[in-house]
Structures are given as C-alpha cells and as structure tokens.
Scaffold this active site. Structure first.
Site, PDB file in Angstrom:
ATOM      1  N   TYR A  74       2.782  -0.841 -14.247  1.00  0.00           N
ATOM      2  CA  TYR A  74       4.109  -0.235 -14.074  1.00  0.00           C
ATOM      3  C   TYR A  74       5.139  -0.937 -14.969  1.00  0.00           C
ATOM      4  CZ  TYR A  74       1.641   2.182 -10.352  1.00  0.00           C
ATOM      5  OH  TYR A  74       0.733   2.955  -9.660  1.00  0.00           O
ATOM      6  N   HIS A  90       7.422  -5.987  -8.182  1.00  0.00           N
ATOM      7  CA  HIS A  90       6.146  -5.391  -8.625  1.00  0.00           C
ATOM      8  C   HIS A  90       6.053  -5.511 -10.142  1.00  0.00           C
ATOM      9  CE1 HIS A  90       2.583  -3.116  -8.783  1.00  0.00           C
ATOM     10  NE2 HIS A  90       2.882  -2.119  -7.975  1.00  0.00           N
ATOM     11  N   GLY A  91       5.380  -6.568 -10.575  1.00  0.00           N
ATOM     12  CA  GLY A  91       5.204  -6.785 -12.010  1.00  0.00           C
ATOM     13  C   GLY A  91       3.774  -6.504 -12.427  1.00  0.00           C
ATOM     14  N   ALA A  92       3.042  -5.715 -11.617  1.00  0.00           N
ATOM     15  CA  ALA A  92       1.593  -5.558 -11.801  1.00  0.00           C
ATOM     16  C   ALA A  92       1.191  -4.114 -12.065  1.00  0.00           C
ATOM     17  CB  ALA A  92       0.881  -6.073 -10.547  1.00  0.00           C
ATOM     18  N   ASN A  93      -0.125  -3.902 -12.163  1.00  0.00           N
ATOM     19  CA  ASN A  93      -0.761  -2.577 -12.120  1.00  0.00           C
ATOM     20  C   ASN A  93      -0.242  -1.547 -13.122  1.00  0.00           C
ATOM     21  OD1 ASN A  93      -2.090  -3.816 -10.046  1.00  0.00           O
ATOM     22  ND2 ASN A  93      -1.245  -2.575  -8.388  1.00  0.00           N
ATOM     23  N   GLY A 138      -5.795  -5.215   1.808  1.00  0.00           N
ATOM     24  CA  GLY A 138      -5.236  -3.879   1.618  1.00  0.00           C
ATOM     25  C   GLY A 138      -5.934  -2.834   2.467  1.00  0.00           C
ATOM     26  N   ARG A 139      -6.970  -2.201   1.904  1.00  0.00           N
ATOM     27  CA  ARG A 139      -7.609  -1.061   2.575  1.00  0.00           C
ATOM     28  C   ARG A 139      -8.064  -1.353   4.004  1.00  0.00           C
ATOM     29  NH1 ARG A 139     -10.747  -0.064  -2.975  1.00  0.00           N
ATOM     30  NH2 ARG A 139     -10.316  -2.309  -2.957  1.00  0.00           N
ATOM     31  N   ASN A 172      -3.709   2.127 -15.552  1.00  0.00           N
ATOM     32  CA  ASN A 172      -2.628   2.679 -16.387  1.00  0.00           C
ATOM     33  C   ASN A 172      -2.384   1.857 -17.648  1.00  0.00           C
ATOM     34  OD1 ASN A 172      -1.891   4.735 -14.473  1.00  0.00           O
ATOM     35  ND2 ASN A 172      -0.713   3.207 -13.322  1.00  0.00           N
ATOM     36  N   LEU A 177       0.833  -1.201   0.000  1.00  0.00           N
ATOM     37  CA  LEU A 177       0.000   0.000   0.000  1.00  0.00           C
ATOM     38  C   LEU A 177       0.870   1.254   0.000  1.00  0.00           C
ATOM     39  CD1 LEU A 177      -2.432  -1.400   2.691  1.00  0.00           C
ATOM     40  CD2 LEU A 177      -3.112  -0.837   0.332  1.00  0.00           C
ATOM     41  N   THR A 178       0.933   1.910  -1.138  1.00  0.00           N
ATOM     42  CA  THR A 178       1.688   3.168  -1.258  1.00  0.00           C
ATOM     43  C   THR A 178       1.079   4.225  -0.348  1.00  0.00           C
ATOM     44  OG1 THR A 178       2.503   2.725  -3.469  1.00  0.00           O
ATOM     45  CG2 THR A 178       2.168   5.039  -2.903  1.00  0.00           C
ATOM     46  N   ARG A 201       4.433 -10.102  -8.267  1.00  0.00           N
ATOM     47  CA  ARG A 201       3.017  -9.727  -8.419  1.00  0.00           C
ATOM     48  C   ARG A 201       2.749  -9.425  -9.885  1.00  0.00           C
ATOM     49  NH1 ARG A 201      -0.752  -5.253  -5.100  1.00  0.00           N
ATOM     50  NH2 ARG A 201      -2.292  -6.843  -4.622  1.00  0.00           N
ATOM     51  N   ALA A 212       5.153  -0.112  -2.275  1.00  0.00           N
ATOM     52  CA  ALA A 212       6.121  -0.214  -3.358  1.00  0.00           C
ATOM     53  C   ALA A 212       7.306   0.730  -3.098  1.00  0.00           C
ATOM     54  CB  ALA A 212       5.451   0.124  -4.675  1.00  0.00           C
TER      55      ALA A 212
HETATM   56  C1  FNR Z   1      -2.701   0.090  -3.435  1.00  0.00           C
HETATM   57  N1  FNR Z   1      -2.297  -1.047  -4.123  1.00  0.00           N
HETATM   58  C2  FNR Z   1      -0.949  -1.231  -4.386  1.00  0.00           C
HETATM   59  N2  FNR Z   1      -0.520  -2.327  -5.071  1.00  0.00           N
HETATM   60  C3  FNR Z   1       0.797  -2.563  -5.243  1.00  0.00           C
HETATM   61  O1  FNR Z   1       1.159  -3.580  -5.831  1.00  0.00           O
HETATM   62  N3  FNR Z   1       1.726  -1.690  -4.750  1.00  0.00           N
HETATM   63  C4  FNR Z   1       1.380  -0.551  -4.097  1.00  0.00           C
HETATM   64  O2  FNR Z   1       2.259   0.195  -3.649  1.00  0.00           O
HETATM   65  C5  FNR Z   1      -0.003  -0.284  -3.941  1.00  0.00           C
HETATM   66  N4  FNR Z   1      -0.428   0.856  -3.332  1.00  0.00           N
HETATM   67  C6  FNR Z   1      -1.749   1.048  -3.047  1.00  0.00           C
HETATM   68  C7  FNR Z   1      -2.152   2.176  -2.324  1.00  0.00           C
HETATM   69  C8  FNR Z   1      -3.474   2.348  -1.980  1.00  0.00           C
HETATM   70  C9  FNR Z   1      -3.876   3.549  -1.203  1.00  0.00           C
HETATM   71  C10 FNR Z   1      -4.432   1.384  -2.363  1.00  0.00           C
HETATM   72  C11 FNR Z   1      -5.869   1.523  -1.964  1.00  0.00           C
HETATM   73  C12 FNR Z   1      -4.039   0.276  -3.077  1.00  0.00           C
HETATM   74  C13 FNR Z   1      -3.248  -2.145  -4.397  1.00  0.00           C
HETATM   75  C14 FNR Z   1      -3.402  -3.051  -3.164  1.00  0.00           C
HETATM   76  O3  FNR Z   1      -2.218  -3.778  -2.916  1.00  0.00           O
HETATM   77  C15 FNR Z   1      -4.574  -4.055  -3.302  1.00  0.00           C
HETATM   78  O4  FNR Z   1      -4.356  -4.863  -4.430  1.00  0.00           O
HETATM   79  C16 FNR Z   1      -5.917  -3.366  -3.431  1.00  0.00           C
HETATM   80  O5  FNR Z   1      -6.057  -2.343  -2.467  1.00  0.00           O
HETATM   81  C17 FNR Z   1      -7.079  -4.349  -3.309  1.00  0.00           C
HETATM   82  O6  FNR Z   1      -7.120  -4.931  -2.026  1.00  0.00           O
HETATM   83  P1  FNR Z   1      -8.202  -4.435  -0.901  1.00  0.00           P
HETATM   84  O7  FNR Z   1      -7.824  -3.046  -0.544  1.00  0.00           O
HETATM   85  O8  FNR Z   1      -9.541  -4.500  -1.556  1.00  0.00           O
HETATM   86  O9  FNR Z   1      -8.044  -5.427   0.216  1.00  0.00           O
HETATM   87  C1  8K6 Z   2      -1.536   9.092  -4.623  1.00  0.00           C
HETATM   88  C2  8K6 Z   2      -0.713   8.022  -4.144  1.00  0.00           C
HETATM   89  C3  8K6 Z   2      -0.234   7.068  -5.142  1.00  0.00           C
HETATM   90  C4  8K6 Z   2      -0.929   5.784  -5.157  1.00  0.00           C
HETATM   91  C5  8K6 Z   2      -0.144   4.731  -5.860  1.00  0.00           C
HETATM   92  C6  8K6 Z   2      -0.878   3.671  -6.533  1.00  0.00           C
HETATM   93  C7  8K6 Z   2      -2.080   3.229  -5.858  1.00  0.00           C
HETATM   94  C8  8K6 Z   2      -3.313   3.818  -6.383  1.00  0.00           C
HETATM   95  C9  8K6 Z   2      -4.372   3.924  -5.368  1.00  0.00           C
HETATM   96  C10 8K6 Z   2      -5.713   4.329  -5.785  1.00  0.00           C
HETATM   97  C11 8K6 Z   2      -6.024   4.161  -7.215  1.00  0.00           C
HETATM   98  C12 8K6 Z   2      -7.287   3.454  -7.468  1.00  0.00           C
HETATM   99  C13 8K6 Z   2      -7.367   2.947  -8.844  1.00  0.00           C
HETATM  100  C14 8K6 Z   2      -8.349   1.863  -8.999  1.00  0.00           C
HETATM  101  C15 8K6 Z   2      -8.413   1.400 -10.390  1.00  0.00           C
HETATM  102  C16 8K6 Z   2      -9.534   0.460 -10.603  1.00  0.00           C
HETATM  103  C17 8K6 Z   2      -9.945   0.456 -12.012  1.00  0.00           C
HETATM  104  C18 8K6 Z   2     -11.131  -0.384 -12.256  1.00  0.00           C
END
Ligand code: FNR
Ligand code: 8K6
Length: 350
Positions: free
Chosen positions: A182, A177-180, A319-320, A237, A26-27, A229, A58
């Site tokens: 990046y 971190h191979g996900a999301n 996470g949250r 993105n 969780l960033t 991941r 991350a």
């Molecule tokens: C994230 N997530 C995330 N994922 C990741 O791989 N590296 C990161 O640094 C972050 N940072 C991040 C920040 C915030 C504020 C949120 C809400 C989410 C995604 C996170 O690891 C997770 O996959 C999602 O939040 C879904 O899980 P929950 O929150 O529904 O349990």
């Molecule tokens: C502002 C801080 C930086 C956060 C780093 C990455 C984590 C993003 C957190 C919230 C973004 C939510 C995006 C959800 C996308 C779902 C699309 C269906």
C-alpha cells in the site's frame, strides 16, 4: 507449552499488555456506506478483548485511500463516534486496541470516492498494478498519478490528523500501515517508486515519506502510542527488487532511533524467504532492530510460542484463527480445540 504467550509485556512506560498475543489487523469490509463502524463491529472487537492488544482492521485516512468496499474511515466526526463505540466495547472487556492507519495508494479505486470530487489515484510514480479489485472484479486498477511534493505534505498531515482522530475515538495508539504494497510501502520499493526527486532513487530518499509520516504522528500523539507495520519482502501488490534491501537497511535503524511502541512484520506466511533479505523477513528485521518486534504469518500458538522462546520476535500476532475463534486466547490458555478458519467466514462477523 505456550506459557510464554501468557506473560505480561511492557511496550514502554505507558503501555503494558496482559499477554503476548495480538489480534492481527484484518480487513472485513463491514462498515456502513458512510464508512462508519457499526454496532456489529463493536460487538466483534469487544468479544476479542482477551487479546493482549487488538490491531484494528485497516482504516482509511481520507477518501482517496479506499481500495475495497466498506472499509471504515477515520476522517469524519461520525466515523470517530462509531469507533468510540468500538473502543468502549474493547475497554469494557479489559482489552486494548490500536487503529491501523491506511492509504492504499495505487491500489485505490475512484469508484469508491468519486462522489467526493476526486478521480485521481495517488502513488509515488505513475506505475500501475495488474488486475482488479477483489470482490469487485469489474473494477480494474488504473494507472496512478505521481504525487507532487505539495500533495505528499498534505498526505503526511492527513495521516497525523487521522492519528489524532484515533486518540479522540479512544484508541490506545495507532499502527501505521507501511506494509503489503500500500501507499507507504509503495515509496519503499523500486517496483513502485521510480521518482528522482527527494522521495526517490536513494535509500534515504525512498525512506523519507515513511519517516515523515512516523515523525508527524509521533509529534502529535507520542512515540509510546505509535507503531509501524512493514514488508521488507515484497509479496502482495508488489514485485521485489534486490535493491530494496538497501532501503530497509537504512529505514529500520532510523525507526529504531524513534523508539516506537513496536515494529510489526506484514506477511501472510513467515516461512517465506526472500533472496535479497537472506531469508525470512522477520529474521532480517530482527538482525538489525533490537526493540519490540511483532511476528505474524501462519503461526499456531505452539509455533509462535516457540519462535518467541527462540528469540525470533517478542510478540505474536494471530490473524485468520482469530476470525474463526473470537475466544482464541481462552481456548489456547485452556488447551481447547480451535475452530478451523475458512474463507467463507469472511461474509459474517462472529
Ligand atoms: C489480512 N491482513 C491484513 N494486514 C494488514 O496489515 N491490514 C489489514 O487490514 C489486513 N486485512 C486482512 C484481511 C484478511 C481477510 C486476511 C486473511 C489478512 C494480513 C493479516 O494481518 C496477517 O498478516 C495474515 O493474515 C497472516 O496471519 P495469519 O492469518 O496466518 O495468522
Ligand atoms: C476483499 C477484502 C479486501 C481484503 C484486503 C486485504 C487483505 C487481503 C486478504 C486476502 C488476500 C490474500 C493474499 C495473499 C498473498 C500471498 C502471496 C504469496
């Protein structure tokens, strides 16, 4: 009802978890201006030592990997020292913690690192993303530079150095971190990878960078301490492409051969379905990967426990709810109510 979450789980011969609940990465954007973790961060992670495993927020592997304000690094001696304070706090409370190693690729912004001399945004291809940096909306994303083969080799070695630094800082292992959407994920999807050299076009070539990073880190710190991941389903993105399926059909069996500590799905809601994966990302990966899989994404302890009982995955990342409840594990174990998460909670570390 959630008893299976409290079973111990052996990742391998060297690492055993006291329960099946992981804290998801969780960033939080709370490192100091030198990207050094603070004492508040050590306290925050220390309070969560009851998790079976914490995955850190991350952590950028080098300056041009930065895409958000105050995200911590793992490339200077002072950053390594700062993380040592964090890992000590977690270990003192009986926990374990992996570092999540990050380069944001085309979502990086030179605003954060231009003082180090670089203005370039590095990505597989010169294909930008729309929009601007969250929390810094005045910073619009730039068209990245397609990295050369020499620059790719340097990125691979910077990832492995960051992994060695993580071990030096006292981490129990690393999650790449191979996900999301990046950098590593940018090589794995056609939306962002338009290369025609040995890093593009075919599933094998598009998987090459990810596997080179994995192999370099495994060679440096061991497969037992290396995890990854991935987001086979593009959702952040990134635009999905039906041809991406072939890339992951190649990559995931290759990962299986590496016998990693675990594979972790990167998603916000596991209920999301992807046409080209034939359903959920977790179901798709489970069908072609037989080793330890971590599920995540809008689960409660109850729904996560059921998913484990139904053999959808082996470990549950939260996470949250972990942002809102430092004592998440104790509350679930004791059947206590949880504090509900809200986005305003992101402004402080509790
Ligand atoms: C994230 N997530 C995330 N994922 C990741 O791989 N590296 C990161 O640094 C972050 N940072 C991040 C920040 C915030 C504020 C949120 C809400 C989410 C995604 C996170 O690891 C997770 O996959 C999602 O939040 C879904 O899980 P929950 O929150 O529904 O349990
Ligand atoms: C502002 C801080 C930086 C956060 C780093 C990455 C984590 C993003 C957190 C919230 C973004 C939510 C995006 C959800 C996308 C779902 C699309 C269906």
């Amino acid at each position: 009802m959630t008893a299976n979450l409290f079973q111990t789980y052996a990742l391998n011969k060297t690492l055993s978890l006291k329960n099946r609940i992981l804290m998801a990465p969780l960033t939080r954007c709370m490192a100091d201006d030198e990207l050094i973790p603070t004492q508040d961060m050590a306290d925050y992670y220390g309070r969560r030592g009851e998790a079976g495993l914490i995955i850190s927020e991350a952590v950028i592997i080098r300056p041009d990997g930065q895409g958000y304000p105050n995200t911590p690094g793992l490339f200077t001696p002072a950053q390594i020292d700062g993380w040592r304070t964090v890992t000590n706090a977690v270990h003192q409370n009986g926990g374990k913690i992996f570092a999540q190693l990050w380069h944001t690729g085309r979502v990086a912004h030179p605003h954060f690192y231009q003082t180090t001399g670089s203005q370039d945004v590095m990505a597989p291809s010169a294909v930008g993303v729309e929009g601007s940096v969250p929390r810094k909306r005045e910073l619009t994303y730039q068209i990245p530079k397609a990295v050369s083969v020499e620059e790719i080799a340097l990125l691979v070695s910077d990832y492995s150095q960051a992994a060695a630094n993580a071990i030096d800082a006292g981490f129990d292992g690393v999650e790449i971190h191979g996900a999301n959407g990046y950098l590593i994920d940018q090589f794995l999807h056609h939306d962002s990878n338009r290369r025609s050299d040995q890093y593009g076009l075919t599933p094998e070539n598009m998987s090459r960078f990810a596997l080179e990073v994995v192999d370099a880190i495994v060679a440096r710190i061991g497969n037992d301490r290396t995890a990854l991941r991935v987001s086979p389903g593009a959702y952040f993105n990134m635009a999905g492409d039906s041809r991406d399926r072939d890339v992951f059909d190649y990559l995931i069996p290759e990962l299986e051969k590496r016998d990693l500590a675990f594979l972790h799905i990167g998603i916000f809601d596991d209920a999301m379905e992807f046409d080209y994966l034939g359903g959920r990302a977790s179901s798709y990966v489970r069908s072609i990967y037989s080793k330890t899989l971590v599920g995540v994404g809008s689960f409660t302890a109850e729904t996560g426990s059921k998913a484990i009982a139904d053999d959808k995955f082996d470990l549950l990342a939260i996470g949250r709810p972990f942002i809102a409840n430092p004592d998440y594990v104790e509350r679930v174990r004791d059947g206590k109510d949880l504090v509900e998460y809200s986005d305003e909670m992101l402004t402080s570390l509790i």
